[in-house]
Design a protein around this motif. Structure first.
Motif, PDB file in Angstrom:
ATOM      1  N   LEU A   1       0.846  -1.200   0.000  1.00 16.12           N
ATOM      2  CA  LEU A   1       0.000   0.000   0.000  1.00 16.12           C
ATOM      3  C   LEU A   1       0.883   1.253   0.000  1.00 16.12           C
ATOM      4  O   LEU A   1       1.736   1.416   0.873  1.00 16.12           O
TER       5      LEU A   1
ATOM      6  N   PRO B   1      -9.758  12.158  -2.166  1.00 19.36           N
ATOM      7  CA  PRO B   1     -10.154  12.199  -3.574  1.00 19.36           C
ATOM      8  C   PRO B   1     -10.169  10.805  -4.206  1.00 19.36           C
ATOM      9  O   PRO B   1      -9.601   9.875  -3.641  1.00 19.36           O
ATOM     10  N   PRO B   2     -10.794  10.682  -5.365  1.00 20.48           N
ATOM     11  CA  PRO B   2     -10.840   9.375  -6.033  1.00 20.48           C
ATOM     12  C   PRO B   2      -9.441   8.853  -6.339  1.00 20.48           C
ATOM     13  O   PRO B   2      -8.536   9.634  -6.657  1.00 20.48           O
ATOM     14  N   GLY B   3      -9.285   7.555  -6.235  1.00 19.94           N
ATOM     15  CA  GLY B   3      -8.019   6.913  -6.615  1.00 19.94           C
ATOM     16  C   GLY B   3      -6.899   7.066  -5.618  1.00 19.94           C
ATOM     17  O   GLY B   3      -5.729   6.870  -5.955  1.00 19.94           O
ATOM     18  N   THR B   4      -7.222   7.426  -4.385  1.00 17.69           N
ATOM     19  CA  THR B   4      -6.152   7.606  -3.408  1.00 17.69           C
ATOM     20  C   THR B   4      -5.983   6.373  -2.509  1.00 17.69           C
ATOM     21  O   THR B   4      -5.204   6.394  -1.563  1.00 17.69           O
ATOM     22  N   GLY B   5      -6.744   5.315  -2.796  1.00 17.01           N
ATOM     23  CA  GLY B   5      -6.482   4.044  -2.121  1.00 17.01           C
ATOM     24  C   GLY B   5      -7.418   3.688  -0.979  1.00 17.01           C
ATOM     25  O   GLY B   5      -7.072   2.862  -0.139  1.00 17.01           O
ATOM     26  N   LYS B   6      -8.627   4.234  -0.969  1.00 15.43           N
ATOM     27  CA  LYS B   6      -9.556   3.925   0.127  1.00 15.43           C
ATOM     28  C   LYS B   6     -10.000   2.452   0.047  1.00 15.43           C
ATOM     29  O   LYS B   6      -9.895   1.724   1.036  1.00 15.43           O
ATOM     30  N   SER B   7     -10.452   2.048  -1.128  1.00 13.25           N
ATOM     31  CA  SER B   7     -10.895   0.648  -1.264  1.00 13.25           C
ATOM     32  C   SER B   7      -9.702  -0.293  -1.094  1.00 13.25           C
ATOM     33  O   SER B   7      -9.828  -1.365  -0.503  1.00 13.25           O
ATOM     34  N   THR B   8      -8.560   0.139  -1.617  1.00 12.51           N
ATOM     35  CA  THR B   8      -7.363  -0.703  -1.515  1.00 12.51           C
ATOM     36  C   THR B   8      -6.985  -0.906  -0.051  1.00 12.51           C
ATOM     37  O   THR B   8      -6.583  -2.002   0.355  1.00 12.51           O
TER      38      THR B   8
ATOM     39  N   ASP C   1     -18.428   4.897  -0.431  1.00  6.68           N
ATOM     40  CA  ASP C   1     -19.012   6.129  -0.986  1.00  6.68           C
ATOM     41  C   ASP C   1     -20.350   6.444  -0.338  1.00  6.68           C
ATOM     42  O   ASP C   1     -21.371   6.578  -1.010  1.00  6.68           O
TER      43      ASP C   1
ATOM     44  N   ASN D   1     -15.668  10.508  -0.750  1.00  7.14           N
ATOM     45  CA  ASN D   1     -14.837  11.518  -1.406  1.00  7.14           C
ATOM     46  C   ASN D   1     -15.141  12.896  -0.827  1.00  7.14           C
ATOM     47  O   ASN D   1     -14.398  13.833  -1.033  1.00  7.14           O
TER      48      ASN D   1
ATOM     49  N   LEU E   1       5.164   2.393  -4.742  1.00  8.64           N
ATOM     50  CA  LEU E   1       4.606   2.011  -6.043  1.00  8.64           C
ATOM     51  C   LEU E   1       5.712   1.601  -7.020  1.00  8.64           C
ATOM     52  O   LEU E   1       5.559   0.654  -7.791  1.00  8.64           O
TER      53      LEU E   1
ATOM     54  N   PRO F   1      -2.455   8.231  -6.240  1.00  8.15           N
ATOM     55  CA  PRO F   1      -1.657   7.013  -6.402  1.00  8.15           C
ATOM     56  C   PRO F   1      -2.155   6.155  -7.557  1.00  8.15           C
ATOM     57  O   PRO F   1      -1.364   5.489  -8.219  1.00  8.15           O
ATOM     58  N   ALA F   2      -3.482   6.191  -7.825  1.00  4.84           N
ATOM     59  CA  ALA F   2      -4.016   5.399  -8.936  1.00  4.84           C
ATOM     60  C   ALA F   2      -3.414   5.864 -10.255  1.00  4.84           C
ATOM     61  O   ALA F   2      -3.029   5.049 -11.103  1.00  4.84           O
TER      62      ALA F   2
HETATM   63  N1  LIG Z   1      -2.354   4.043  -1.815  1.00  3.14           N
HETATM   64  C1  LIG Z   1      -2.323   3.160  -2.815  1.00  3.14           C
HETATM   65  N2  LIG Z   1      -1.431   2.153  -2.801  1.00  3.14           N
HETATM   66  C2  LIG Z   1      -1.394   1.269  -3.805  1.00  3.14           C
HETATM   67  N3  LIG Z   1      -2.194   1.311  -4.859  1.00  3.14           N
HETATM   68  C3  LIG Z   1      -3.095   2.277  -4.921  1.00  3.14           C
HETATM   69  C4  LIG Z   1      -3.205   3.257  -3.896  1.00  3.14           C
HETATM   70  N4  LIG Z   1      -4.183   4.103  -4.216  1.00  3.14           N
HETATM   71  C5  LIG Z   1      -4.674   3.691  -5.371  1.00  3.14           C
HETATM   72  N5  LIG Z   1      -4.031   2.610  -5.815  1.00  3.14           N
HETATM   73  C6  LIG Z   1      -4.289   1.911  -7.061  1.00  3.14           C
HETATM   74  O1  LIG Z   1      -5.307   2.610  -7.718  1.00  3.14           O
HETATM   75  C7  LIG Z   1      -6.458   1.836  -7.930  1.00  3.14           C
HETATM   76  C8  LIG Z   1      -7.665   2.586  -7.427  1.00  3.14           C
HETATM   77  O2  LIG Z   1      -7.568   2.735  -6.031  1.00  3.14           O
HETATM   78  P1  LIG Z   1      -8.818   2.662  -5.064  1.00  3.14           P
HETATM   79  O3  LIG Z   1      -9.953   1.971  -5.736  1.00  3.14           O
HETATM   80  O4  LIG Z   1      -8.366   2.083  -3.776  1.00  3.14           O
HETATM   81  O5  LIG Z   1      -9.155   4.174  -4.894  1.00  3.14           O
HETATM   82  P2  LIG Z   1     -10.326   4.837  -4.055  1.00  3.14           P
HETATM   83  O6  LIG Z   1      -9.715   5.835  -3.163  1.00  3.14           O
HETATM   84  O7  LIG Z   1     -11.153   3.783  -3.433  1.00  3.14           O
HETATM   85  O8  LIG Z   1     -11.130   5.568  -5.202  1.00  3.14           O
HETATM   86  P3  LIG Z   1     -12.667   5.985  -5.195  1.00  3.14           P
HETATM   87  O9  LIG Z   1     -12.813   7.147  -4.280  1.00  3.14           O
HETATM   88  O10 LIG Z   1     -12.910   6.364  -6.614  1.00  3.14           O
HETATM   89  O11 LIG Z   1     -13.443   4.787  -4.774  1.00  3.14           O
HETATM   90  C9  LIG Z   1      -6.257   0.546  -7.181  1.00  3.14           C
HETATM   91  O12 LIG Z   1      -6.576  -0.543  -7.977  1.00  3.14           O
HETATM   92  C10 LIG Z   1      -4.796   0.516  -6.828  1.00  3.14           C
HETATM   93  O13 LIG Z   1      -4.104  -0.334  -7.703  1.00  3.14           O
END
Ligand SMILES: Nc1ncnc2c1ncn2[C@@H]1O[C@H](COP(=O)(O)OP(=O)(O)OP(=O)(O)O)[C@@H](O)[C@H]1O
Ligand SMILES: [Mg+2]
Length: 537
Positions: A213, A253-260, A304, A370, A402, A429-430
């Motif tokens: 992560l 924000p989106p793609g910052t790794g919450k689900s991850t 979300d 978000n 990464l 990070p995404a």
């Molecule tokens: N902190 C992180 N470390 C490693 N990989 C990450 C990280 N953040 C994002 N990613 C990569 O980006 C992709 C999208 O991340 P993720 O779905 O966790 O974002 P999110 O914050 O949940 O976005 P959203 O708000 O749109 O749901 C993941 O598949 C992962 O590979």
């Protein structure tokens, strides 16, 4: 003659029964206690001789019709360790870690077991619905139960020791072989259909760990520490008189790794995930039902949350104009979201607090958003959401993780440049991960790093454009052209050689090209600082 004979027999029988009853009364009065006890033992032996076996039945569903009985599951797990050598029909299942097939008995098969010299037999009984009426709906589920049979004389051993042993072993094997699962709630219209289960599941195999992560190391350490303290804190919570639960709010924000991060948490704790889809829950009662069957060692996730329901009391109906416009597929999906849910904020608060306080065992609830500012303060107050974690844009430390994940490198000459660029601008990070990914079989590390540099430079340029009164607006990593409706995500422009993949023009969020709207790009390439990407909206 015959009539007379029958009357005679009847009289004789009546006289005998009366005589027997009188004898019993006299027996009870005349015979001393010890003799009576002796005769009763004789009677027991007599019964045992003719009816030697006792049967105990464990039904699959007892109590709640939506929750499989714990005893049943433990017996099933225990029996999976007993090889049904003499059975002709055996069921196989793949289990975790050992990655091997475990054999268990099929319906109506028997497994013998020996405990302390006592022989017992297990039998899987499956009762099919007795109804003979023709139904147009799906058939009623079969009823399953495990039946334990043993000699009457072994009753004490079985009920006092053997059953405890079976449950204990079942628990241990379950922990050893456990397949992590991810559950999602079935729409309530179908609850009667899915073999009475409120949740359906799939095997959870997510490769993310805290090691992979990308996160500031201090924050990562803090979260791991928090989880470890929680999972080992049974006594502490008991002593403090607090329900053993913990709430995490992940925002950013989106793609910052919450689900991850949720995946990393589940893998770290080896918990199952219960992904609650609020829009599929009809009302607060349904929500409570769903909550009541979630076992311990689970992470309940509401992703979300600001998009699922309008928790201020108004239902989250889409604007008519929003539904009408745009891509037909997206429009269909949006229309589908229209299923009215009557879940209220108070229902949700009860789901979090009422349930947790009432049930034993550790549970974690994770809420992601978000837009943290949109959430009701009651929802995210400490005690409900104990830990608020902001996941933000990619920093240098996160980038290094990464780079290690994707390129297997710890350092490179280009790291310095990347560090500077990351400090200057926001990229999730995404997006960084996407730029770093190998796009050719040659797996050239330098090309990937240059891709990232280019993407960062492009992103920086867009910010400059904003300053140059191009009419674009920054919104959570998104640049919008207010007048022409041209939208582009930061860092999305990238390619092997730094050229933009978006050669035809700007793309709207739903993927539809907006060339016709007057969004035009010079040559479609990104040329870095000197040859800046010409973008006219
Ligand atoms: N902190 C992180 N470390 C490693 N990989 C990450 C990280 N953040 C994002 N990613 C990569 O980006 C992709 C999208 O991340 P993720 O779905 O966790 O974002 P999110 O914050 O949940 O976005 P959203 O708000 O749109 O749901 C993941 O598949 C992962 O590979
Ligand atoms: Mg997410």
């Amino acid at each position: 003659m015959n009539t007379m004979g029958a009357a005679g027999v009847w009289e004789e029988a009546t006289a005998k029964i009366t005589g027997f009853m009188l004898t019993c009364i006299m027996f009870n009065q005349i015979f001393p206690d010890f003799l009576r006890r002796y005769l009763e033992t004789l009677k027991d032996k007599f019964v045992l001789y003719f009816f030697p076996n006792v049967e105990i039945t464990f039904h699959e569903y007892s109590g709640s019709k939506h929750k499989i009985s714990e005893a049943y599951s433990l017996i099933e797990t225990y029996l999976s360790s007993k090889s049904p050598t003499h059975s002709n029909r055996i069921v196989g299942e793949l289990v975790k870690k050992r990655e091997s097939v475990v054999l268990t008995m099929d319906a109506s098969e028997e497994i013998a077991d020996v405990f302390d010299g006592v022989v017992v037999k297990w039998f899987l009984r499956v009762e099919l619905p007795s109804s003979t009426t023709i139904s147009w709906g799906p058939s009623v589920a079969e009823k399953k139960s495990y039946v334990l049979s043993f000699r009457c004389k072994d009753r004490k051993v079985v009920t006092r020791s053997y059953l405890d042993y079976v449950m204990g072993e079942g628990r241990e094997i379950a922990v050893r072989n456990r397949q992590q699962r991810i559950y999602t709630n079935n729409p309530s219209d179908n609850w009667w259909e899915y073999k009475k289960n409120l949740w359906s599941h799939a095997v959870f195999k997510h490769p993310t760990t805290f090691k992979s992560l990308a996160l500031d190391p201090k924050l990562k350490e803090e979260i791991i520490d928090d989880l470890a303290t929680f999972s080992t804190g049974k006594e502490y919570y008991e002593k403090a008189g607090k329900a053993w639960k913990r709430g995490y709010l992940l925002y950013g924000p989106p793609g910052t790794g919450k689900s991850t991060m949720i995946a990393a948490m589940a893998n770290y704790l080896n918990y199952d995930i219960y992904d609650l889809e609020l829009t599929a829950v009809g009302d607060n009662t349904e929500l409570r039902k769903l909550a009541s069957v979630i076992p311990s060692k689970s992470i309940v996730v509401i992703e979300d949350i600001d998009c699922s329901l309008d928790l201020s009391g108004k239902r989250g109906k889409k604007k008519e104009s929003e539904i009408r416009g745009g891509d037909p597929i997206i429009r269909k999906l949006k229309e589908g979201e229209g299923r009215e849910s009557k879940v209220t904020l108070s229902g949700l608060l009860n789901f979090m607090d009422g349930l947790w306080s009432a049930c034993a065992g550790e549970r974690i609830i994770v809420v992601t958003t978000n837009h943290v500012e949109k959430l009701d303060p009651a929802l995210i107050r400490r005690g409900r959401m104990d830990k608020h974690i902001e996941l933000s844009y990619c920093g240098y430390e996160a980038f290094k993780v990464l780079a290690k994940n994707f390129l297997d490198i710890d350092s490179h000459d280009l790291f310095g440049t990347i560090r500077e660029l990351l400090e200057q601008r926001n990229m999730s990070p995404a997006d960084v991960a996407e730029s770093l990914m190998h796009k050719t079989l040659s797996r050239d590390v330098e090309t990937c790093l240059k891709n990232l540099i280019q993407a960062l430079k492009n992103a920086k340029e867009v910010e400059t454009l904003e300053g140059e009164e191009k009419g674009c607006e920054k919104e959570d990593g998104t640049i919008k052209d207010k007048e022409k409706g041209c939208e582009k995500e930061h860092g999305s422009s990238e390619g092997e050689d730094g050229s933009s993949e978006d050669e035809e023009g700007c793309e709207s969020e739903d993927g539809s090209s907006e060339d016709e709207e007057g969004c035009e790009k010079g040559d479609g390439t990104s040329e870095g600082e000197e040859g800046s990407k010409k973008e006219e909206c």
